[in-house]
Design a protein around this motif. Structure first.
Motif, PDB file in Angstrom:
ATOM      1  N   LYS A  88     -31.684  55.134  15.655  1.00  0.00           N
ATOM      2  CA  LYS A  88     -32.665  55.357  14.576  1.00  0.00           C
ATOM      3  C   LYS A  88     -32.340  55.398  13.031  1.00  0.00           C
ATOM      4  O   LYS A  88     -33.093  54.856  12.431  1.00  0.00           O
ATOM      5  CB  LYS A  88     -33.598  56.694  15.132  1.00  0.00           C
ATOM      6  N   VAL A  89     -31.463  56.130  12.753  1.00  0.00           N
ATOM      7  CA  VAL A  89     -30.944  55.909  11.335  1.00  0.00           C
ATOM      8  C   VAL A  89     -30.532  54.461  10.924  1.00  0.00           C
ATOM      9  O   VAL A  89     -31.057  54.031   9.750  1.00  0.00           O
ATOM     10  CB  VAL A  89     -29.539  56.847  11.331  1.00  0.00           C
ATOM     11  N   ALA A  90     -30.113  53.952  11.810  1.00  0.00           N
ATOM     12  CA  ALA A  90     -29.792  52.266  11.467  1.00  0.00           C
ATOM     13  C   ALA A  90     -30.923  51.557  11.212  1.00  0.00           C
ATOM     14  O   ALA A  90     -31.083  50.953  10.190  1.00  0.00           O
ATOM     15  CB  ALA A  90     -29.037  51.470  12.650  1.00  0.00           C
ATOM     16  N   LEU A  91     -31.987  52.056  11.887  1.00  0.00           N
ATOM     17  CA  LEU A  91     -33.361  51.417  11.796  1.00  0.00           C
ATOM     18  C   LEU A  91     -33.859  51.901  10.402  1.00  0.00           C
ATOM     19  O   LEU A  91     -34.528  51.160   9.503  1.00  0.00           O
ATOM     20  CB  LEU A  91     -34.412  51.640  12.955  1.00  0.00           C
ATOM     21  N   ASP A  92     -33.503  53.047  10.192  1.00  0.00           N
ATOM     22  CA  ASP A  92     -34.090  53.474   8.709  1.00  0.00           C
ATOM     23  C   ASP A  92     -33.634  52.889   7.612  1.00  0.00           C
ATOM     24  O   ASP A  92     -34.230  52.610   6.630  1.00  0.00           O
ATOM     25  CB  ASP A  92     -33.767  55.317   8.859  1.00  0.00           C
ATOM     26  N   SER A  93     -32.346  52.622   7.820  1.00  0.00           N
ATOM     27  CA  SER A  93     -31.418  52.188   6.884  1.00  0.00           C
ATOM     28  C   SER A  93     -32.045  50.537   6.444  1.00  0.00           C
ATOM     29  O   SER A  93     -32.444  50.360   5.244  1.00  0.00           O
ATOM     30  CB  SER A  93     -30.017  51.624   7.210  1.00  0.00           C
ATOM     31  N   VAL A  94     -32.449  49.831   7.463  1.00  0.00           N
ATOM     32  CA  VAL A  94     -32.945  48.587   7.097  1.00  0.00           C
ATOM     33  C   VAL A  94     -34.346  48.641   6.783  1.00  0.00           C
ATOM     34  O   VAL A  94     -34.754  48.117   5.793  1.00  0.00           O
ATOM     35  CB  VAL A  94     -33.198  47.704   8.736  1.00  0.00           C
ATOM     36  N   ARG A  95     -35.241  49.807   7.292  1.00  0.00           N
ATOM     37  CA  ARG A  95     -36.620  49.846   6.812  1.00  0.00           C
ATOM     38  C   ARG A  95     -36.538  50.082   5.248  1.00  0.00           C
ATOM     39  O   ARG A  95     -37.447  50.003   4.337  1.00  0.00           O
ATOM     40  CB  ARG A  95     -37.321  50.705   7.648  1.00  0.00           C
ATOM     41  N   LEU A  96     -35.603  51.084   4.769  1.00  0.00           N
ATOM     42  CA  LEU A  96     -35.395  51.567   3.354  1.00  0.00           C
ATOM     43  C   LEU A  96     -35.400  50.409   2.617  1.00  0.00           C
ATOM     44  O   LEU A  96     -36.084  50.384   1.555  1.00  0.00           O
ATOM     45  CB  LEU A  96     -34.228  52.505   3.233  1.00  0.00           C
ATOM     46  N   VAL A  97     -34.608  49.343   2.974  1.00  0.00           N
ATOM     47  CA  VAL A  97     -34.389  47.981   1.992  1.00  0.00           C
ATOM     48  C   VAL A  97     -35.556  47.342   1.715  1.00  0.00           C
ATOM     49  O   VAL A  97     -36.025  47.206   0.820  1.00  0.00           O
ATOM     50  CB  VAL A  97     -33.072  47.525   2.577  1.00  0.00           C
ATOM     51  N   ARG A  98     -36.425  47.263   3.009  1.00  0.00           N
ATOM     52  CA  ARG A  98     -37.612  46.675   2.769  1.00  0.00           C
ATOM     53  C   ARG A  98     -38.510  47.265   1.965  1.00  0.00           C
ATOM     54  O   ARG A  98     -39.375  46.588   1.214  1.00  0.00           O
ATOM     55  CB  ARG A  98     -38.110  46.264   4.349  1.00  0.00           C
ATOM     56  N   TRP A  99     -38.709  48.689   2.166  1.00  0.00           N
ATOM     57  CA  TRP A  99     -39.659  49.340   1.451  1.00  0.00           C
ATOM     58  C   TRP A  99     -39.495  49.379   0.072  1.00  0.00           C
ATOM     59  O   TRP A  99     -40.177  49.223  -1.026  1.00  0.00           O
ATOM     60  CB  TRP A  99     -39.679  50.800   1.845  1.00  0.00           C
ATOM     61  N   ALA A 100     -38.013  49.366  -0.443  1.00  0.00           N
ATOM     62  CA  ALA A 100     -37.612  49.237  -1.910  1.00  0.00           C
ATOM     63  C   ALA A 100     -37.864  48.089  -2.506  1.00  0.00           C
ATOM     64  O   ALA A 100     -38.693  47.800  -3.574  1.00  0.00           O
ATOM     65  CB  ALA A 100     -36.081  49.732  -2.031  1.00  0.00           C
ATOM     66  N   GLN A 101     -37.705  46.853  -1.733  1.00  0.00           N
ATOM     67  CA  GLN A 101     -38.108  45.453  -2.106  1.00  0.00           C
ATOM     68  C   GLN A 101     -39.657  45.506  -2.247  1.00  0.00           C
ATOM     69  O   GLN A 101     -39.853  44.550  -3.095  1.00  0.00           O
ATOM     70  CB  GLN A 101     -37.699  44.461  -0.969  1.00  0.00           C
ATOM     71  N   GLN A 102     -40.502  46.158  -1.523  1.00  0.00           N
ATOM     72  CA  GLN A 102     -41.731  46.158  -1.428  1.00  0.00           C
ATOM     73  C   GLN A 102     -42.340  46.995  -2.260  1.00  0.00           C
ATOM     74  O   GLN A 102     -43.701  46.958  -2.747  1.00  0.00           O
ATOM     75  CB  GLN A 102     -42.509  46.050  -0.216  1.00  0.00           C
ATOM     76  N   GLY A 103     -41.465  47.829  -3.098  1.00  0.00           N
ATOM     77  CA  GLY A 103     -41.979  48.817  -3.994  1.00  0.00           C
ATOM     78  C   GLY A 103     -42.818  49.978  -3.433  1.00  0.00           C
ATOM     79  O   GLY A 103     -43.600  50.687  -4.204  1.00  0.00           O
ATOM     80  N   ARG A 104     -42.636  50.230  -2.203  1.00  0.00           N
ATOM     81  CA  ARG A 104     -43.109  51.286  -1.479  1.00  0.00           C
ATOM     82  C   ARG A 104     -42.149  52.345  -0.875  1.00  0.00           C
ATOM     83  O   ARG A 104     -42.695  53.445  -0.379  1.00  0.00           O
ATOM     84  CB  ARG A 104     -43.662  50.702   0.029  1.00  0.00           C
ATOM     85  N   LEU A 105     -41.008  52.443  -1.677  1.00  0.00           N
ATOM     86  CA  LEU A 105     -39.952  53.402  -0.930  1.00  0.00           C
ATOM     87  C   LEU A 105     -40.300  54.644  -1.396  1.00  0.00           C
ATOM     88  O   LEU A 105     -40.599  55.712  -0.554  1.00  0.00           O
ATOM     89  CB  LEU A 105     -38.709  53.201  -1.804  1.00  0.00           C
ATOM     90  N   LEU A 106     -41.021  54.937  -2.589  1.00  0.00           N
ATOM     91  CA  LEU A 106     -41.673  56.352  -2.609  1.00  0.00           C
ATOM     92  C   LEU A 106     -42.633  56.770  -2.105  1.00  0.00           C
ATOM     93  O   LEU A 106     -43.229  58.121  -2.006  1.00  0.00           O
ATOM     94  CB  LEU A 106     -41.682  56.499  -4.417  1.00  0.00           C
ATOM     95  N   GLN A 107     -43.474  55.943  -1.545  1.00  0.00           N
ATOM     96  CA  GLN A 107     -44.684  56.373  -0.680  1.00  0.00           C
ATOM     97  C   GLN A 107     -44.228  56.780   0.733  1.00  0.00           C
ATOM     98  O   GLN A 107     -44.830  57.309   1.594  1.00  0.00           O
ATOM     99  CB  GLN A 107     -45.563  54.750  -0.221  1.00  0.00           C
ATOM    100  N   ARG A 108     -43.046  56.323   1.191  1.00  0.00           N
ATOM    101  CA  ARG A 108     -42.497  56.476   2.299  1.00  0.00           C
ATOM    102  C   ARG A 108     -41.410  57.689   2.584  1.00  0.00           C
ATOM    103  O   ARG A 108     -41.105  58.214   3.535  1.00  0.00           O
ATOM    104  CB  ARG A 108     -41.530  55.285   3.123  1.00  0.00           C
ATOM    105  N   VAL A 109     -40.659  57.828   1.483  1.00  0.00           N
ATOM    106  CA  VAL A 109     -39.689  58.732   1.263  1.00  0.00           C
ATOM    107  C   VAL A 109     -40.212  60.121   0.304  1.00  0.00           C
ATOM    108  O   VAL A 109     -40.553  59.841  -0.881  1.00  0.00           O
ATOM    109  CB  VAL A 109     -38.313  58.532   0.564  1.00  0.00           C
ATOM    110  N   GLU A 110     -40.317  61.046   1.193  1.00  0.00           N
ATOM    111  CA  GLU A 110     -41.058  62.344   0.228  1.00  0.00           C
ATOM    112  C   GLU A 110     -39.883  63.131  -0.733  1.00  0.00           C
ATOM    113  O   GLU A 110     -38.926  63.605  -0.202  1.00  0.00           O
ATOM    114  CB  GLU A 110     -41.436  63.294   1.167  1.00  0.00           C
TER     115      GLU A 110
END
Length: 156
Positions: A88-110
């Motif tokens: 699941k952490v590996a999946l988190d890593s992939v999602r983090l990059v996508r969220w950062a690219q979309q400018g949504r990282l701070l919406q997903r990481v508290e």
């Protein structure tokens, strides 16, 4: 000369494992979040039971950490759950990059009020390699802080 052949085989094997992992994790990351984490968890548990060498290594480390008083069945349960979490952490890593690219990282990481409690730069934060620790570094960078990371490269 025999050593060189073995290194080439290991390197090719590692490259194939890496490529396959990237494809599978990338595909799972496209699934709805709840389903993706279920698939990642199930894949981790399956890997734990199929990869005998890795399972033996995990059990050895768990036995060393918990001692002889913990039953083998409990160590197997812990190893299976830990491997599921690792996937699941590996999946988190992939999602983090996508969220950062979309400018949504701070919406997903508290991050809460982290900027109010951090000292003035420069400062040093030391974290354990626990969970998706990259999320913290990426969130601090998204907040505008200059972030540098020191890690040891994996052999594979």
């Amino acid at each position: 000369m025999g050593d060189l052949v073995d290194v080439a085989r290991v390197s090719l094997r590692h490259r194939l494992e890496y490529s396959l992992t990237r494809v599978v994790v990338g595909a799972v990351a496209l699934l709805p979040e709840r389903l993706a984490y279920g698939v990642a968890s199930g894949a981790g548990r399956l890997f734990f039971w199929l990869a005998r060498g890795r399972r033996r290594l995990a059990l050895r480390f768990l036995r060393h950490a918990f001692g002889p008083q913990v039953a083998e069945a409990e160590l197997l349960r812990l190893g299976s759950r830990s491997t599921a979490n690792l996937f699941k952490v590996a999946l988190d890593s992939v999602r983090l990059v996508r969220w950062a690219q979309q400018g949504r990282l701070l919406q997903r990481v508290e991050v809460g009020d982290i900027t109010d409690v951090l000292p003035k730069p420069p400062f040093l934060i030391v974290t354990a390699h626990l969970g998706c620790w990259e999320a913290g570094a990426m969130a601090l960078a998204a907040l505008g802080l200059d972030v540098h990371v020191v890690v040891k490269a994996a052999r594979n």
